[in-house]
Write an enzyme that holds these catalytic residues in place. Sequence first.
Site, PDB file in Angstrom:
ATOM      1  N   GLU A  84       0.821  -1.223   0.000  1.00  0.00           N
ATOM      2  CA  GLU A  84       0.000   0.000   0.000  1.00  0.00           C
ATOM      3  C   GLU A  84       0.850   1.265   0.000  1.00  0.00           C
ATOM      4  OE1 GLU A  84      -3.689  -1.423   2.876  1.00  0.00           O
ATOM      5  OE2 GLU A  84      -1.914  -0.578   3.784  1.00  0.00           O
ATOM      6  N   PRO A  85       1.695   1.455  -0.989  1.00  0.00           N
ATOM      7  CA  PRO A  85       2.517   2.667  -0.976  1.00  0.00           C
ATOM      8  C   PRO A  85       1.707   3.898  -1.347  1.00  0.00           C
ATOM      9  CG  PRO A  85       2.851   1.467  -3.010  1.00  0.00           C
ATOM     10  CD  PRO A  85       1.903   0.632  -2.183  1.00  0.00           C
TER      11      PRO A  85
ATOM     12  N   ARG B 191       2.328  20.157   5.940  1.00  0.00           N
ATOM     13  CA  ARG B 191       3.359  19.293   6.525  1.00  0.00           C
ATOM     14  C   ARG B 191       4.423  20.049   7.327  1.00  0.00           C
ATOM     15  NH1 ARG B 191       6.426  16.180   4.421  1.00  0.00           N
ATOM     16  NH2 ARG B 191       5.990  14.390   5.738  1.00  0.00           N
TER      17      ARG B 191
ATOM     18  N   CYS C 220      -2.605  33.792   9.347  1.00  0.00           N
ATOM     19  CA  CYS C 220      -2.400  34.476  10.625  1.00  0.00           C
ATOM     20  C   CYS C 220      -2.040  33.495  11.734  1.00  0.00           C
ATOM     21  CB  CYS C 220      -3.655  35.259  10.975  1.00  0.00           C
ATOM     22  SG  CYS C 220      -4.044  36.408   9.670  1.00  0.00           S
TER      23      CYS C 220
ATOM     24  N   TYR D  55       0.444  13.909   0.471  1.00  0.00           N
ATOM     25  CA  TYR D  55      -0.038  14.589   1.678  1.00  0.00           C
ATOM     26  C   TYR D  55       0.117  16.106   1.542  1.00  0.00           C
ATOM     27  CZ  TYR D  55       0.394   9.769   3.154  1.00  0.00           C
ATOM     28  OH  TYR D  55       0.295   8.394   3.204  1.00  0.00           O
TER      29      TYR D  55
HETATM   30  N1  LLP Z   1      -1.505   1.976   4.533  1.00  0.00           N
HETATM   31  C1  LLP Z   1      -2.027   2.445   5.679  1.00  0.00           C
HETATM   32  C2  LLP Z   1      -2.883   1.572   6.481  1.00  0.00           C
HETATM   33  C3  LLP Z   1      -1.733   3.761   6.099  1.00  0.00           C
HETATM   34  O1  LLP Z   1      -2.238   4.212   7.233  1.00  0.00           O
HETATM   35  C4  LLP Z   1      -0.911   4.583   5.293  1.00  0.00           C
HETATM   36  C5  LLP Z   1      -0.589   5.950   5.695  1.00  0.00           C
HETATM   37  C6  LLP Z   1      -0.412   4.043   4.094  1.00  0.00           C
HETATM   38  C7  LLP Z   1      -0.731   2.742   3.748  1.00  0.00           C
HETATM   39  C8  LLP Z   1       0.461   4.811   3.164  1.00  0.00           C
HETATM   40  O2  LLP Z   1       1.647   5.192   3.743  1.00  0.00           O
HETATM   41  P1  LLP Z   1       2.813   5.837   2.847  1.00  0.00           P
HETATM   42  O3  LLP Z   1       3.283   4.794   1.868  1.00  0.00           O
HETATM   43  O4  LLP Z   1       2.241   7.010   2.138  1.00  0.00           O
HETATM   44  O5  LLP Z   1       3.828   6.208   3.817  1.00  0.00           O
HETATM   45  N2  LLP Z   1       0.151  12.913   6.575  1.00  0.00           N
HETATM   46  C9  LLP Z   1       1.400  12.274   6.913  1.00  0.00           C
HETATM   47  C10 LLP Z   1       1.408  10.800   6.554  1.00  0.00           C
HETATM   48  C11 LLP Z   1       0.290   9.991   7.174  1.00  0.00           C
HETATM   49  C12 LLP Z   1       0.300   8.555   6.756  1.00  0.00           C
HETATM   50  C13 LLP Z   1      -0.920   7.850   7.194  1.00  0.00           C
HETATM   51  N3  LLP Z   1      -1.032   6.499   6.753  1.00  0.00           N
HETATM   52  C14 LLP Z   1       2.536  13.052   6.240  1.00  0.00           C
HETATM   53  O6  LLP Z   1       2.277  14.037   5.575  1.00  0.00           O
HETATM   54  O7  LLP Z   1       3.697  12.694   6.382  1.00  0.00           O
END
Ligand code: LLP
Length: 414
Positions: free
Chosen positions: A270-271, A310, A340, A369
């Site tokens: 799940e990337p 972020r 602000c 994100y």
């Molecule tokens: N699978 C699940 C169950 C997740 O909760 C997430 C991310 C992913 C896959 C994907 O993760 P990735 O490959 O994108 O790292 N808003 C934060 C990141 C929150 C991630 C939440 N879950 C940021 O801007 O760094």
Amino acid sequence: MHEFNYRKNILYCEDIAVPDIVKEHGTPFYLYSLKTVLGHLERIKEAFSELDPLICFSMKSNSNLTLCRALVSSGAGLDIVSGGELYKALKVGCPPERIVYASVGKTVSEIRQAINEEILLFNVESVPELIMIDSAAKKLKRKVDVAIRVNPDVTPETHDYITTGSGEKKFGIDFKTVEEIFDNSNKYSHVSLKGLHVHIGSQITDPSPFSEALVKVLEFIDKSGIEPEWLNIGGGFGIDYGPERAAEAADIAAAIVPLLRDRPYKIILEPGRFIMGNSGILVTKVIYVKTNPSGKKFAIVDAGMNDLLRPSLYRAYHDIVPVSQRDASSDIYDIVGPICESGDYLGLKRELQELIPGECLAVMGAGAYGFTMASNYNSRPKPAEIVVIGGQARVARRAETHRDLIRGEKIILP
Ligand code: LLP
């Protein structure tokens, strides 16, 4: 790897000069390279090819319809976390048998919606949720496939807000309870326990937490005698935001593939960030340069924390570069937005060419994100999303207007 490069001091996205896009569309805007998006998908596919995984792109990182459609057309599935993402996933034509659904707080109506659409798997995060899915399935006279999300109690080194696999977080279910669920599977007559899911966090730049978590899960499987059909090993692969280098997909695969190659499971990945992060930038214009009495310089730009949260939320570092490099002396700037709040910044203490109002900067690594976490705070319309596709920069989502700000609202005073 990405397609944002300088040619003769001008920043290009693929073969398009970013200043030309600024001229046509104004600022701020998100800009994505479709070639980079699809290139990243290919890199993951290639790195993990031995396992022939189903790659479910994590829509929470970027749910732009054009980009999601392109990924789905290239064979990806989607990882969703809400009824809204399910709606968007179906809009882009994702076959339901390629959709997996995580989230600790699925409501009964979201559960019904997903059952009706016959998605591949629910990733179940608690016993009460499992009971809820079972009863919803019973009412709909269906049998529903689920994976149980285990919490392996592994703490990767990343921002605390984005670790999910340590014991004290709200995500997933501890091993003992997972075993009880499988032992008592007959209690859940309208659910088939098809697999396990594990996701330990995001922006993980080192392969070892992935293998550590996986080893724990595999030991648990062997000890408990559970026979999963599906094993979803989540996302979380980090990217480069600045000078620090994240592990390559191939390095992560090298840590994971040997553990799984002799196992019969169907694998899901799940990337999110890995595919989108470096595929997009946020382009913003300097409005003012302000110097305070101590000599500190602020470049006040037309994008703020409502556009890219972020830095404010996680103190995340994003490279910030000029869209047109000039032969100028440099200075140190805080790059701040118009919102602000003192926490409204895109970068602190950045050495940049001496900035002049009207010139544009690119915030790099903003593809994941970025837009999905944007808001209308300070009644600021959200920026456009522009995609370079087939040699052209095209608006995939127009910038919001002031009318969009009052959509759905009415004054109800007499
Ligand atoms: N699978 C699940 C169950 C997740 O909760 C997430 C991310 C992913 C896959 C994907 O993760 P990735 O490959 O994108 O790292 N808003 C934060 C990141 C929150 C991630 C939440 N879950 C940021 O801007 O760094």
